[in-house]
Design a protein around this motif. Structure first.
Motif, PDB file in Angstrom:
ATOM      1  N   SER A 231       0.745  -1.117   0.083  1.00  0.00           N
ATOM      2  CA  SER A 231      -0.073  -0.199  -0.050  1.00  0.00           C
ATOM      3  C   SER A 231       0.924   1.235   0.113  1.00  0.00           C
ATOM      4  O   SER A 231       2.110   1.211   0.300  1.00  0.00           O
ATOM      5  CB  SER A 231      -0.900   0.094   1.211  1.00  0.00           C
ATOM      6  OG  SER A 231      -0.146   0.259   2.331  1.00  0.00           O
ATOM      7  N   GLY A 254       0.122   1.203  -4.737  1.00  0.00           N
ATOM      8  CA  GLY A 254      -1.278   1.109  -4.780  1.00  0.00           C
ATOM      9  C   GLY A 254      -1.618   1.825  -6.225  1.00  0.00           C
ATOM     10  O   GLY A 254      -0.843   2.565  -6.607  1.00  0.00           O
ATOM     11  N   HIS A 256      -5.472   3.103  -8.708  1.00  0.00           N
ATOM     12  CA  HIS A 256      -6.720   3.244  -8.833  1.00  0.00           C
ATOM     13  C   HIS A 256      -7.076   3.437 -10.203  1.00  0.00           C
ATOM     14  O   HIS A 256      -7.396   4.372 -10.783  1.00  0.00           O
ATOM     15  CB  HIS A 256      -7.220   4.554  -8.022  1.00  0.00           C
ATOM     16  CG  HIS A 256      -8.765   4.532  -7.537  1.00  0.00           C
ATOM     17  ND1 HIS A 256      -9.639   4.462  -8.548  1.00  0.00           N
ATOM     18  CD2 HIS A 256      -9.084   4.687  -6.270  1.00  0.00           C
ATOM     19  CE1 HIS A 256     -10.540   4.384  -7.758  1.00  0.00           C
ATOM     20  NE2 HIS A 256     -10.493   4.617  -6.509  1.00  0.00           N
ATOM     21  N   CYS A 286      -3.433  -4.495  -7.958  1.00  0.00           N
ATOM     22  CA  CYS A 286      -3.298  -3.252  -7.831  1.00  0.00           C
ATOM     23  C   CYS A 286      -3.447  -2.529  -9.184  1.00  0.00           C
ATOM     24  O   CYS A 286      -3.412  -1.504  -9.158  1.00  0.00           O
ATOM     25  CB  CYS A 286      -1.674  -3.144  -7.458  1.00  0.00           C
ATOM     26  SG  CYS A 286      -0.570  -4.200  -8.410  1.00  0.00           S
ATOM     27  N   THR A 290     -10.557   0.068 -12.337  1.00  0.00           N
ATOM     28  CA  THR A 290     -11.522   0.547 -11.233  1.00  0.00           C
ATOM     29  C   THR A 290     -12.353   1.586 -11.308  1.00  0.00           C
ATOM     30  O   THR A 290     -13.784   1.493 -11.235  1.00  0.00           O
ATOM     31  CB  THR A 290     -10.538   0.827 -10.032  1.00  0.00           C
ATOM     32  OG1 THR A 290      -9.789  -0.116  -9.453  1.00  0.00           O
ATOM     33  CG2 THR A 290     -11.567   1.124  -8.782  1.00  0.00           C
ATOM     34  N   GLU A 383      -8.036   3.554  -2.914  1.00  0.00           N
ATOM     35  CA  GLU A 383      -8.182   2.450  -3.812  1.00  0.00           C
ATOM     36  C   GLU A 383      -8.956   1.496  -3.096  1.00  0.00           C
ATOM     37  O   GLU A 383      -8.734   1.059  -1.926  1.00  0.00           O
ATOM     38  CB  GLU A 383      -6.606   2.094  -3.331  1.00  0.00           C
ATOM     39  CG  GLU A 383      -6.609   0.565  -4.306  1.00  0.00           C
ATOM     40  CD  GLU A 383      -4.947   0.031  -4.463  1.00  0.00           C
ATOM     41  OE1 GLU A 383      -4.676  -0.804  -5.325  1.00  0.00           O
ATOM     42  OE2 GLU A 383      -4.344   0.536  -3.414  1.00  0.00           O
ATOM     43  N   PHE A 385      -9.577  -1.845  -3.713  1.00  0.00           N
ATOM     44  CA  PHE A 385      -8.822  -3.209  -3.554  1.00  0.00           C
ATOM     45  C   PHE A 385     -10.012  -4.171  -3.281  1.00  0.00           C
ATOM     46  O   PHE A 385      -9.889  -5.125  -2.509  1.00  0.00           O
ATOM     47  CB  PHE A 385      -7.730  -3.224  -2.649  1.00  0.00           C
ATOM     48  CG  PHE A 385      -6.477  -4.073  -2.904  1.00  0.00           C
ATOM     49  CD1 PHE A 385      -5.871  -3.684  -4.099  1.00  0.00           C
ATOM     50  CD2 PHE A 385      -6.173  -5.303  -2.029  1.00  0.00           C
ATOM     51  CE1 PHE A 385      -4.707  -4.569  -4.450  1.00  0.00           C
ATOM     52  CE2 PHE A 385      -5.176  -5.878  -2.538  1.00  0.00           C
ATOM     53  CZ  PHE A 385      -4.426  -5.589  -3.578  1.00  0.00           C
ATOM     54  N   PHE A 409      -2.628   8.645  -7.693  1.00  0.00           N
ATOM     55  CA  PHE A 409      -2.082   7.454  -8.287  1.00  0.00           C
ATOM     56  C   PHE A 409      -1.635   7.435  -9.705  1.00  0.00           C
ATOM     57  O   PHE A 409      -2.146   8.395 -10.412  1.00  0.00           O
ATOM     58  CB  PHE A 409      -3.119   6.374  -7.987  1.00  0.00           C
ATOM     59  CG  PHE A 409      -3.609   6.228  -6.643  1.00  0.00           C
ATOM     60  CD1 PHE A 409      -2.959   5.571  -5.555  1.00  0.00           C
ATOM     61  CD2 PHE A 409      -4.898   7.055  -6.323  1.00  0.00           C
ATOM     62  CE1 PHE A 409      -3.530   5.539  -4.315  1.00  0.00           C
ATOM     63  CE2 PHE A 409      -5.430   6.708  -5.148  1.00  0.00           C
ATOM     64  CZ  PHE A 409      -4.771   6.193  -3.908  1.00  0.00           C
ATOM     65  N   SER A 455       2.077   6.047  -6.792  1.00  0.00           N
ATOM     66  CA  SER A 455       2.201   4.712  -7.080  1.00  0.00           C
ATOM     67  C   SER A 455       3.612   4.002  -7.073  1.00  0.00           C
ATOM     68  O   SER A 455       3.622   2.767  -7.304  1.00  0.00           O
ATOM     69  CB  SER A 455       1.447   4.305  -8.402  1.00  0.00           C
ATOM     70  OG  SER A 455      -0.137   4.618  -8.238  1.00  0.00           O
TER      71      SER A 455
END
Length: 478
Positions: A231, A254, A256, A286, A290, A383, A385, A409, A455
């Motif tokens: 993370s 991480g 997104h 990861c 999303t 995020e 996840f 990110f 990230s």
């Protein structure tokens, strides 16, 4: 305890497997049932000191080992991984939850990584710079030193290989701390390295209280490189610890992942591809797509088709051949996803599929689709996840790019359009370390894997993965 879980847990230090005697333990759980399966020993401070001493010895000998010999051991490890693949994949499912097809695919990719690094480690070239009067300068690439590597639980086979293979290929020693939640997979991978002939001082495998282990290993002057997958908050904390000794860092943090879907895409193919990719590993990836930003002209059709395909997915135990999505990896994840769904619907998002926990026992959460999700919703900024797809609409290409780049990110992004000029513009404008256009494949053994912004930095895989374990030295000779 679950009888079918046959991982041989332990710490691997200086070529010796150490058990629970005199050590604290923690249970490894089955995510499909929530029940304990085995006791994992946790390293003491003395264990970590012994691992550091072994790693220093291992580096001094391994850096002098011929690249061809290193390559032969990596190739043999790949062979053993393939031979033992069904058993190791079953262990991964029992402790992480993913379906068997995905676990077996992970074994195959890990073996391919080993094969690539075995070959690439023999191609670490420097250069000669001619000077006046017969003098010259040599540019050398040499192994950085002992590595401390920390792995996430979502890919318990591949993540371990992704850390060890480039380090060993480059001539470094390594201490790896995989996740305690998926210890069995890591242990079985380490046994493949051991049985392939990797000297015991070259690679160590420890488990323990994460904060204690990281502080201990990173405070040591022996450790010269940190490699972390996990993370963003934890990564930033580890970087602060690493700064005290100015060690090299590779941070795979991480993401997104934004998905830009334009109205000229092949809609049916796009939906089918994205649903399968969104919910693999229960969304615990990861680089998972999303945030689905869909152009106005096809938004309603996309949302309806995406939700229909999502509702048809079968959730169940990863060992069941009929399951298309397994449980989440631990008890924390379903609770976190439920909170994000509740927050999104509270902000006006429409629930099109899923939205609830499921299964009998275990850590299940239904594959979920939310439409018209506003940027104020937590899930659009944190995020997730997990198995939730967030849909929103856009008008112009400029709006889509702005939304894709809105968050800090910068790991993965996806674009679907048949317009070739637009594809070029998107590849240039989107702020991400990896971009897939009209497909979802971002990871290959020969291409760099990594992100930018929050990230992380640095690359794994490809030639860049080995170069991340090397330092550059210039020698001027007369």
């Amino acid at each position: 305890m679950t009888a079918s879980y046959d991982a041989r847990l332990g710490l691997y230090i200086a070529g010796e497997w150490l058990g629970t005697e005199g050590r604290e333990t923690r249970d490894v759980l089955n995510p499909a049932t929530g029940q304990g399966q085995a006791a994992l020993p946790l390293a003491t401070a003395a264990d970590l000191d012994r691992a550091l001493e072994a790693s220093q010895r291992g580096f001094l000998s391994w850096r002098a080992t011929a690249p061809e010999k290193r390559a032969a051991i990596l190739t043999r490890t790949a062979q053993l991984l393939r031979e033992r693949g069904d058993r190791i994949a079953r262990i991964a499912t029992l402790e992480q939850g993913k379906i068997q097809a995905e676990a077996k695919g992970e074994v195959a990719f890990a073996a391919a990584l080993l094969d690539f690094h075995a070959a690439e480690g023999q191609r670490v070239y420097g250069r000669v710079l001619p000077r006046p009067s017969g003098s010259r300068s040599l540019v050398l690439h040499q192994p950085v030193g002992p590595v401390a590597a920390f792995c996430a639980w979502n890919f318990p086979i591949m993540n371990v290989v992704r850390k060890i293979a480039p380090a060993v290929a480059a001539g470094c020693s390594i201490i790896i701390k995989p996740s305690e939640e998926t210890a069995g997979s890591a242990v079985e991978v380490m046994r493949c390295f051991q049985d392939a002939g990797l000297p015991g001082d070259v690679a160590q495998c420890v488990f323990g209280v994460p904060d204690m282990v990281s502080r201990h290993l990173l405070a040591s002057p022996i450790t010269r490189k940190l490699s972390f997958t996990g993370s963003v908050p934890v990564g930033k904390q580890l970087m602060k610890l690493a700064a005290d000794t100015m060690m090299r860092t590779t941070m795979e943090l991480g993401g997104h992942g934004p998905v830009l879907v334009f109205d000229d895409c092949d809609l049916d193919r796009t939906v089918e591809t994205l649903v399968a990719h969104k919910f693999r590993n229960a969304g615990q990836v990861c680089i998972a797509p999303t945030r689905f930003h869909v152009q106005d002209g096809i938004y309603d059709r996309f949302a309806a088709a995406f939700a229909e395909r999502t509702r048809a997915l079968r959730m169940g135990d990863g060992l069941d051949a009929a399951s298309q999505m397994g449980p989440m990896a631990n008890a924390r994840r379903p609770e976190a996803i439920a909170e994000l769904v509740g927050d999104a619907t509270g902000h006006g998002a429409r629930l099109l599929a899923g939205g609830e926990r499921g299964g009998e026992g275990g850590f299940f959460f239904q594959p979920t689709v939310l439409a018209d999700v506003p940027t104020a919703a937590r899930a659009m900024n944190e995020e997730p996840f997990g198995p939730i797809a967030l849909l929103s609409r856009f008008g112009s290409e400029e709006d889509a790019i702005a939304e894709a780049n809105r968050l800090p990110f910068g790991l993965a992004a996806y674009c679907f359009t048949e317009n070739g000029r637009r594809q070029n513009r998107l590849g240039d404008a989107i702020e991400a370390g990896m971009i897939a256009i009209n497909n979802v494949r971002l990871s290959y053994p020969d291409s760099p894997f990594g992100g930018i912004k929050d990230s992380g930095h640095g690359s794994e895989d490809g030639p860049e993965g080995i170069m991340a374990h090397l330092v550059t030295k210039t020698v001027h000779m007369s």
